[in-house]
Design an enzyme around this catalytic site. Structure first.
Site, short mmCIF file in Angstrom:
data_model
loop_
_atom_site.label_atom_id
_atom_site.label_comp_id
_atom_site.label_asym_id
_atom_site.label_seq_id
_atom_site.Cartn_x
_atom_site.Cartn_y
_atom_site.Cartn_z
N ASP A 44 -29.91 -68.12 -20.18
CA ASP A 44 -30.71 -68.52 -21.27
C ASP A 44 -30.01 -68.47 -22.59
OD1 ASP A 44 -31.35 -66.12 -21.53
OD2 ASP A 44 -33.51 -66.27 -21.79
N HIS A 45 -29.42 -67.26 -22.76
CA HIS A 45 -28.84 -66.93 -24.21
C HIS A 45 -28.08 -65.48 -24.04
CE1 HIS A 45 -32.12 -63.91 -24.40
NE2 HIS A 45 -32.72 -64.83 -24.32
N GLU B 43 -32.08 -64.37 -17.39
CA GLU B 43 -32.58 -63.67 -18.29
C GLU B 43 -31.15 -63.28 -19.04
OE1 GLU B 43 -35.20 -63.90 -20.30
OE2 GLU B 43 -33.78 -62.73 -21.79
N THR C 181 -35.89 -67.26 -25.26
CA THR C 181 -36.09 -67.76 -23.88
C THR C 181 -36.86 -68.98 -24.05
OG1 THR C 181 -36.06 -65.68 -22.72
CG2 THR C 181 -37.42 -67.22 -21.83
C1 GP9 Z 1 -40.33 -62.56 -21.57
C2 GP9 Z 1 -39.30 -63.16 -21.24
C3 GP9 Z 1 -38.39 -62.67 -22.46
O1 GP9 Z 1 -41.51 -63.34 -20.68
O2 GP9 Z 1 -39.17 -64.58 -21.13
O3 GP9 Z 1 -38.21 -63.45 -23.80
P1 GP9 Z 1 -36.91 -63.51 -24.74
O4 GP9 Z 1 -37.15 -62.17 -25.69
O5 GP9 Z 1 -35.51 -63.24 -24.08
O6 GP9 Z 1 -36.92 -64.55 -25.56
MN MN Z 2 -34.47 -64.77 -22.92
#
Ligand code: GP9
Ligand code: MN
Length: 719
Positions: free
Chosen positions: A490-491, A270, A314
């Protein structure tokens, strides 16, 4: 004042007022006893308390515009019944699915979220009487008047002495109520920017705007999506096939199939940026484990790999990694089209090319980013969401259970999966605003003027340490040798508007900071570990869209017949123009970011006339075309007209994510011979004892690793 109040009491406003208060009370009962909306600040409490009022009042005022008295009251009664039903059905639905009913579910259009079943009666609770009490009272009055008194004018007899509010007065009250709804929306947007644009989670919309607003908004979205489909289809299908033919890249024979038949782990880091790797803070490495992993001879890593997400964050990253297509230009594909579109995603491809079992492990609610529905369309066999983990005391931070608990507590499920498996772990602890207690991880906080930047290094360190614990488990249990592990960020975690605060920590001058540096910071890690892989650091420019074809080729599955827009990163002919979702791009030569062209090598700002050169124009055309093709496929649901040879389309109805522990154990018995689980291979000995964590939560409660929480047998795990 008193007089005015009396006047209102005696006016025809009284019924709308009473019905609104009635709806309000019922909403508050539902918020308190049935919905888990996760209110976390005083502002959110205030918004929650008042959010049912404005729209409900508008709804109950509207019938006053009807002249015919009988019609007016009939409409009002219908609305009262509809509003009560909306709350009651959502309450029951929530108990079953931990989610709210969408228009598609109500109308039964959705392929994946079945409506309420006959067994819903079992979900009723004693306090549900409060949701229908008003209807019983209304029905009682009507029956009394109509049957007992045999009055024909029973509907119009309600108010003997009534003063009527003028039409103008009524219209102004309606306008004020609508305006107050927008005021509510503005406060919600302050607390949760882009609430409606991004539609993170249905819980959020109800939390901020109430159940009526959610239903209207969802209805609007549904109509919008239906209108997109249906036109110009054939022409678009042809365009897509042509694009695929021109852009497909073969696998590099040196790598093709080197991980064939192995278990696959995809670990989603994350908000994890590339600059964290090998970064030292106050003499300590932020990511000691990943730094050592990259040096391992079995590890291949990419240092010019960029995230390509849009507003779906995400979920966009997941869209790219699972389907090889981009997220949408606005909003999240997961929350809009994905659940009803035809998808040809990794779980289905792997199930049909190697008999893989697929599972996602994620410690947030099932409905976040609409995962509970989208995963069914992707063909995910299992989805272990928050209820499958212990949700007590300090087990959660921000968006779900802490990463160390996620990895540790998932082993009892993982070891029963038939092999080979495709297992995805979505971590959450390293998420904005990156708060983590010192007793969980003692990595020092930075000392810039931005608390978010300061916190970032600690949560990243925690995530790195969680990975170390999981890898240690994989190694000592013997799973690592039989698996390929893909780790990616992811970012960004630090958004561009905070980068100036970050600059000094990167030895950069905040005053010299520009978009070139912003662009470079969109790099995220991509690390592939596989025993026997010819490792090293690969400098190819690429992005998240390229991971799926790269991975499938490593597993020995040719992607020629699949519509995936990326290219194998290991083919030396890989197209190195990385398209960002907003049409900016990075390539080894030029970086184009928000209107300015930079030299990628030294960051020098280039003359705008470069934009007119054939070379630059071609790059831009490639980027635009790639995004356009992706949008065509997703918006027009084009994959329903294109089934790769030998591919069986996914039937989402076959999947559900309830009672998965029992299902696993049952399946384990059946799959024993051809696809034994780790547990079977270890002669029925659990591998949970191979996992060791320094998280206080697991040190104090080691039993969490062994037994599933009792909540998984409750009805609300039905997803
Ligand atoms: C929550 C997580 C966060 O389930 O995947 O998503 P994001 O805020 O990073 O898009
Ligand atoms: Mn994310």
């Amino acid at each position: 004042m008193k007089k005015k109040f009396k006047k209102i009491l005696n006016s025809n406003l009284i019924l709308p007022i009473l019905l609104t208060i009635n709806f309000w009370i019922k909403s508050l009962i539902a918020y308190t006893f049935d919905f888990a909306l996760g209110v976390s600040s005083p502002l959110q409490v205030i918004l929650l308390l008042i959010n049912p009022l404005p729209l409900a009042f508008v709804i109950f005022l509207l019938p006053l515009l009807i002249k015919n008295l009988k019609m007016r009251y009939i409409t009002m009664i219908i609305l009262a019944v509809a509003e009560s039903a909306l709350i009651l059905f959502n309450v029951i639905y929530y108990r079953e699915f931990t989610d709210f009913m969408t228009v598609n579910t109500i109308l039964g259009y959705s392929k994946v979220s079945n409506g309420l079943s006959a067994s819903s009666i079992n979900l009723l609770k004693p306090h549900d009487i409060f949701y229908v009490l008003d209807l019983i009272v209304i029905a009682g009055i009507l029956i009394y008047q109509f049957l007992i008194h045999k009055k024909n004018n029973y509907l119009t007899q309600w108010y003997p002495k009534i003063s009527l509010i003028t039409k103008k007065g009524l219209e102004s009250i309606i306008c004020v109520s609508i305006a107050s709804f927008f005021l509510l929306l503005s406060f919600s947007e302050i607390d949760r920017p882009q609430l409606l644009l991004r539609t993170f989670d249905r819980n959020y919309i109800v939390k901020y705007l109430g159940i009526n607003a959610f239903t209207f908004y969802d209805g609007f979205k549904t109509v919008q999506n239906k209108n997109i489909n249906g036109t110009k289809i054939v022409k678009n299908v042809n365009k897509v096939s042509e694009y695929k033919k021109e852009n497909y890249l073969k696998a590099n024979p040196k790598y093709f199939g080197i991980a064939r038949g192995k278990n696959v782990f995809v670990i989603h880091l994350e908000s994890f940026q590339q600059f964290l790797l090998n970064y030292h803070f106050e003499g300590r490495e932020v990511t000691p484990f990943l730094n050592s992993l990259i040096k391992n001879k079995n590890t291949l890593s990419f240092d010019n790999f960029f995230h390509e997400v849009g507003q779906g964050k995400t979920s966009d990253a997941e869209t790219m990694l699972e389907t090889g297509l981009f997220g949408l230009p606005q909003g999240s594909f997961f929350n809009s089209l994905a659940q009803n579109n035809t998808l040809q995603a990794a779980p289905a491809i792997l199930s049909q090319n190697g008999n893989y079992t697929s599972a996602v492990f994620h410690g947030n609610t099932a409905g976040f980013w609409n995962r509970n529905n989208v995963y069914k369309s992707m063909g995910y066999d299992y989805f272990f969401y928050n209820n499958y983990y212990y949700l007590d005391n300090d087990s959660e931070v921000g968006y779900g259970i802490k990463d160390k608990l996620l990895f540790g507590e998932s082993i009892k499920y993982l070891e029963h999966l038939p092999q080979p498996f495709y297992a995805k772990y979505i971590t959450v602890t390293n998420h904005f605003p990156f708060n983590l207690d010192k007793n969980v991880d003692d990595f020092p906080l930075a000392k810039t003027d931005d608390q978010v930047v300061n916190n970032y290094f600690r949560t990243a360190h925690y995530l790195d340490s969680a990975l170390a614990e999981f890898f240690n488990y994989l190694k000592t249990s013997g799973i690592l040798k039989k698996s390929i592990i893909v780790i990616y960020g992811d970012h960004f975690g630090i958004s561009n508007d905070r980068n100036k605060s970050l600059a000094p920590l990167l030895n950069k001058d905040p005053n010299q900071w520009n978009n070139y540096q912003n662009a470079m910071l969109q790099r995220v890690p991509l690390i592939i570990y596989n025993d026997g892989l010819k490792g090293g650091v690969n400098h190819t420019f690429g992005g998240e869209i390229d991971v799926l074809p790269t991975l499938l080729h490593l597993l020995g599955i040719d992607t020629k017949n699949y519509i995936q827009l990326g290219q194998d990163l290991l083919n030396p002919k890989h197209n190195q123009i990385v398209a960002f979702r907003n049409h900016n791009f990075v390539s080894p030569k030029y970086t184009f970011y928000d209107g300015t062209i930079y030299n990628t090598i030294d960051g020098e700002t280039l003359d705008p006339s470069i934009a007119k050169t054939l070379e630059f124009k071609n790059m831009q055309k490639k980027v635009n075309n790639k995004l356009k093709i992706s949008d065509l496929i997703n918006n027009f649901n084009l994959l329903r007209f294109y089934t790769p040879v030998g591919f069986q389309p996914v039937d989402p109805i076959k999947y559900n994510y309830k009672n998965q522990y029992d299902k696993l154990l049952k399946q384990e018995k059946e799959a024993k011979i051809n696809n034994p689980s780790i547990f079977i291979q270890k002669s029925h000995k659990s591998t949970t004892e191979n996992f060791h964590s320094n998280d206080p939560e697991l040190i104090e409660n080691p039993e969490k690793l062994i037994d599933p929480p009792s909540s998984i047998n409750q009805s609300n795990t039905k997803n």
